[in-house]
Design a protein around this motif. Structure first.
Motif, short mmCIF file in Angstrom:
data_model
loop_
_atom_site.label_atom_id
_atom_site.label_comp_id
_atom_site.label_asym_id
_atom_site.label_seq_id
_atom_site.Cartn_x
_atom_site.Cartn_y
_atom_site.Cartn_z
N ASP A 148 69.58 -13.76 0.41
CA ASP A 148 69.10 -12.70 1.28
C ASP A 148 69.43 -11.30 0.77
N PHE A 149 70.07 -11.21 -0.39
CA PHE A 149 70.42 -9.95 -1.06
C PHE A 149 71.40 -9.10 -0.25
N LYS A 150 72.05 -9.66 0.77
CA LYS A 150 72.99 -8.88 1.58
C LYS A 150 74.33 -8.70 0.88
N LYS A 151 74.74 -9.69 0.06
CA LYS A 151 76.01 -9.60 -0.65
C LYS A 151 75.75 -9.78 -2.13
N GLN A 152 76.08 -8.73 -2.91
CA GLN A 152 75.83 -8.77 -4.34
C GLN A 152 77.07 -8.30 -5.10
N THR A 153 77.24 -8.87 -6.29
CA THR A 153 78.26 -8.40 -7.23
C THR A 153 77.54 -8.04 -8.52
N ALA A 154 77.73 -6.78 -8.97
CA ALA A 154 77.04 -6.32 -10.17
C ALA A 154 78.06 -5.87 -11.21
N ARG A 155 77.80 -6.17 -12.45
CA ARG A 155 78.62 -5.71 -13.57
C ARG A 155 77.72 -4.96 -14.53
N GLU A 156 78.01 -3.66 -14.70
CA GLU A 156 77.17 -2.81 -15.52
C GLU A 156 77.37 -3.11 -17.02
N ALA A 157 76.36 -2.72 -17.83
CA ALA A 157 76.39 -2.88 -19.28
C ALA A 157 76.72 -4.31 -19.69
N THR A 158 76.20 -5.26 -18.94
CA THR A 158 76.48 -6.68 -19.16
C THR A 158 75.20 -7.50 -19.02
N GLY A 159 75.03 -8.47 -19.93
CA GLY A 159 73.94 -9.42 -19.75
C GLY A 159 72.85 -9.36 -20.79
N ALA A 160 73.07 -8.63 -21.89
CA ALA A 160 72.06 -8.70 -22.97
C ALA A 160 71.83 -10.16 -23.35
N ILE A 161 72.92 -10.95 -23.30
CA ILE A 161 72.82 -12.41 -23.39
C ILE A 161 73.57 -12.97 -22.18
N MET A 162 72.97 -13.89 -21.46
CA MET A 162 73.62 -14.56 -20.33
C MET A 162 73.35 -16.06 -20.41
N VAL A 163 74.39 -16.86 -20.21
CA VAL A 163 74.26 -18.31 -20.23
C VAL A 163 74.96 -18.87 -19.00
N ILE A 164 74.33 -19.82 -18.33
CA ILE A 164 74.91 -20.49 -17.17
C ILE A 164 75.23 -21.92 -17.55
N SER A 165 76.40 -22.41 -17.15
CA SER A 165 76.81 -23.77 -17.49
C SER A 165 75.87 -24.79 -16.86
N GLU A 166 75.80 -25.95 -17.47
CA GLU A 166 74.90 -27.01 -16.99
C GLU A 166 75.20 -27.41 -15.56
N ASP A 167 76.50 -27.38 -15.17
CA ASP A 167 76.83 -27.73 -13.79
C ASP A 167 76.62 -26.56 -12.83
N LYS A 168 76.15 -25.44 -13.35
CA LYS A 168 75.76 -24.27 -12.57
C LYS A 168 76.91 -23.68 -11.75
N THR A 169 78.11 -23.69 -12.34
CA THR A 169 79.26 -23.09 -11.67
C THR A 169 79.76 -21.84 -12.38
N LYS A 170 79.58 -21.74 -13.72
CA LYS A 170 80.16 -20.66 -14.50
C LYS A 170 79.07 -19.88 -15.26
N ILE A 171 79.41 -18.62 -15.57
CA ILE A 171 78.51 -17.74 -16.30
C ILE A 171 79.28 -17.13 -17.47
N ALA A 172 78.66 -17.07 -18.63
CA ALA A 172 79.17 -16.32 -19.78
C ALA A 172 78.10 -15.32 -20.18
N ALA A 173 78.54 -14.10 -20.52
CA ALA A 173 77.58 -13.06 -20.86
C ALA A 173 78.21 -12.08 -21.83
N THR A 174 77.38 -11.39 -22.60
CA THR A 174 77.89 -10.31 -23.45
C THR A 174 77.97 -9.03 -22.65
N SER A 175 78.99 -8.21 -22.98
CA SER A 175 79.20 -6.95 -22.28
C SER A 175 79.49 -5.87 -23.32
N GLU A 176 78.98 -4.67 -23.10
CA GLU A 176 79.16 -3.57 -24.03
C GLU A 176 80.29 -2.66 -23.61
N ALA A 177 81.04 -2.16 -24.62
CA ALA A 177 82.13 -1.20 -24.37
C ALA A 177 82.36 -0.39 -25.64
#
Length: 398
Positions: A148-177
């Motif tokens: 419903d888009f009421k609760k969101q968590t955003a991380r800036e400068a992150t996600g040029a690459i994003m991968v979600i685990s097969e069990d759909k519990t974890k996320i790995a992503a690249t982040s710039e700094a």
């Protein structure tokens, strides 16, 4: 028909669709029921349970999303529809009035100038993760949101690459700094708790294990090529990576294939496994057994003066018979068998081998053969096939 698979089964054989053309128009046939004819149909998506279907459809130049046979209003552009793991929800993006909107189960939500470029649900179908930019010049941001888009968590400068685990519990992503990149790890359950990796000049080929407990990727630092597994670095070997990094179960390390000057090599740099070198023309499609102890990949070696029969399966170092073409091998859950699709002399059929590469079952040939699925105990094999005008779901005891 452009950009659509002609036939697709779900993993259990309880659902299927195919595209049919009649009088210059296209319609989808889902579980035996014909849909409305359209000028063109794009990006069909079947729900995990096989009972729902969504696709883009044109009537002349007017574009709509069709979900369960019902067409949406006309829109400017559409993105691929995604079904949730429980098959209850469908999400896609639609461009209307020059802005992109999320559409969740028919409800329209916030608008941005740019569309998402990566997307995935969590395991219980209550959240999803996506990457977007708030404007055309902004860096990507990784967002985890409720439906419903009421609760969101955003991380800036992150996600040029994003991968979600097969069990759909974890996320790995690249982040710039500071002009460099690192890998960040987080979970759907606690998206604000983020694990940050080291900074590198660049990162690519990001992979996450099926349970989300391990992460691997290739990195460059000061001109050196590195392979990184759970924070541990090793020099990347000579040659070019062939296919993805594959993370072995149980934190047993990773495996990957490289090719260099006519030599193809299988590497296990973090588990002490022997390096396997072969004089092959090509390799690919590396797969492992559930416990990581067995492996299989495809090899190709041409014989001078002969055509065809150059592709074979390598199982635990043993070569199987040669065929004209082999498609992605699947190792049974009990680790005792390997199934793969074959094309030979114009015929298509399924082959099952043991862990020495020896063929123990060659199934009947059909006009088309679809990806295999093993039962949990590995003793039953199922797959779809097309025989003339018939679609068949084959179940065979091994």
């Amino acid at each position: 028909m452009r950009n659509a698979s002609q036939i697709e089964f779900n993993a259990t054989g309880r659902g299927f669709f195919y595209a049919a053309e009649q009088a210059g128009k296209f319609h989808m046939v889902h579980n035996g029921k014909s849909g409305t004819p359209y000028t063109n149909i794009l990006t069909p998506s079947l729900s995990p349970d096989g009972q729902r279907l969504a696709y883009q459809a044109y009537v002349d130049d007017k574009l709509r999303m069709v979900v369960d046979g019902r067409a949406s209003e006309v829109v400017e552009e559409l993105e691929i529809p995604f079904f949730s793991p429980d098959s209850r929800h469908v999400v896609y993006q639609a461009k209307m009035g020059g802005r992109w909107h999320f559409v969740v189960d028919g409800r329209t939500f916030p608008a941005y100038k740019t569309q998402h470029n990566q997307f995935g649900f969590n395991a219980d179908s209550t959240k999803f993760a996506y990457v977007d930019s708030v404007n055309e010049h902004a860096k990507p941001r990784l967002v985890i949101s409720g439906l419903d888009f009421k609760k969101q968590t955003a991380r800036e400068a992150t996600g040029a690459i994003m991968v979600i685990s097969e069990d759909k519990t974890k996320i790995a992503a690249t982040s710039e700094a500071g002009g460099k990149q690192r890998v960040v790890e987080l979970s759907f359950a606690q998206p604000a708790s983020v694990k940050e990796g080291r900074l590198y000049d660049s990162i690519k080929e990001l992979a996450v294990s099926a349970d989300g407990s391990s992460v691997a990727y290739l990195a460059e630092k000061g001109g050196a090529r590195l392979v990184v597994y759970n924070g541990e670095e090793k020099p990347f070997p000579a040659g070019e990576l062939v296919g993805p990094l594959v993370i072995l179960p149980g934190k047993r390390g990773i495996g990957f294939l490289t090719s260099s000057k006519g030599t193809c090599t299988l590497h296990h740099p973090f588990s002490g496994g022997a390096v396997e070198q072969r004089q092959y023309d090509e390799v690919g499609e590396l797969a492992y057994s559930k416990d990581g102890s067995g492996y299989a990949y495809l090899g190709r070696k041409e014989t001078p003066g002969k055509r065809g029969r150059s592709i074979f399966l390598v199982v635990n170092g043993n070569e199987g018979p040669k065929f004209d073409k082999i498609l992605k091998p699947v190792i049974s859950p009990d680790g005792q068998r390997v199934a793969y699709r074959v094309r030979q002399d114009g015929k298509r059929f399924m082959v099952v081998s043991d862990l020495n590469g020896k063929v123990i079952r060659q199934c009947p040939d059909y006009e088309m053969v679809f990806p295999p699925v093993f039962s949990a105990d590995g003793k039953t094999l199922a797959y779809g096939a097309k025989d003339g005008t018939k679609l068949i779901w084959k179940v065979e005891k091994l």
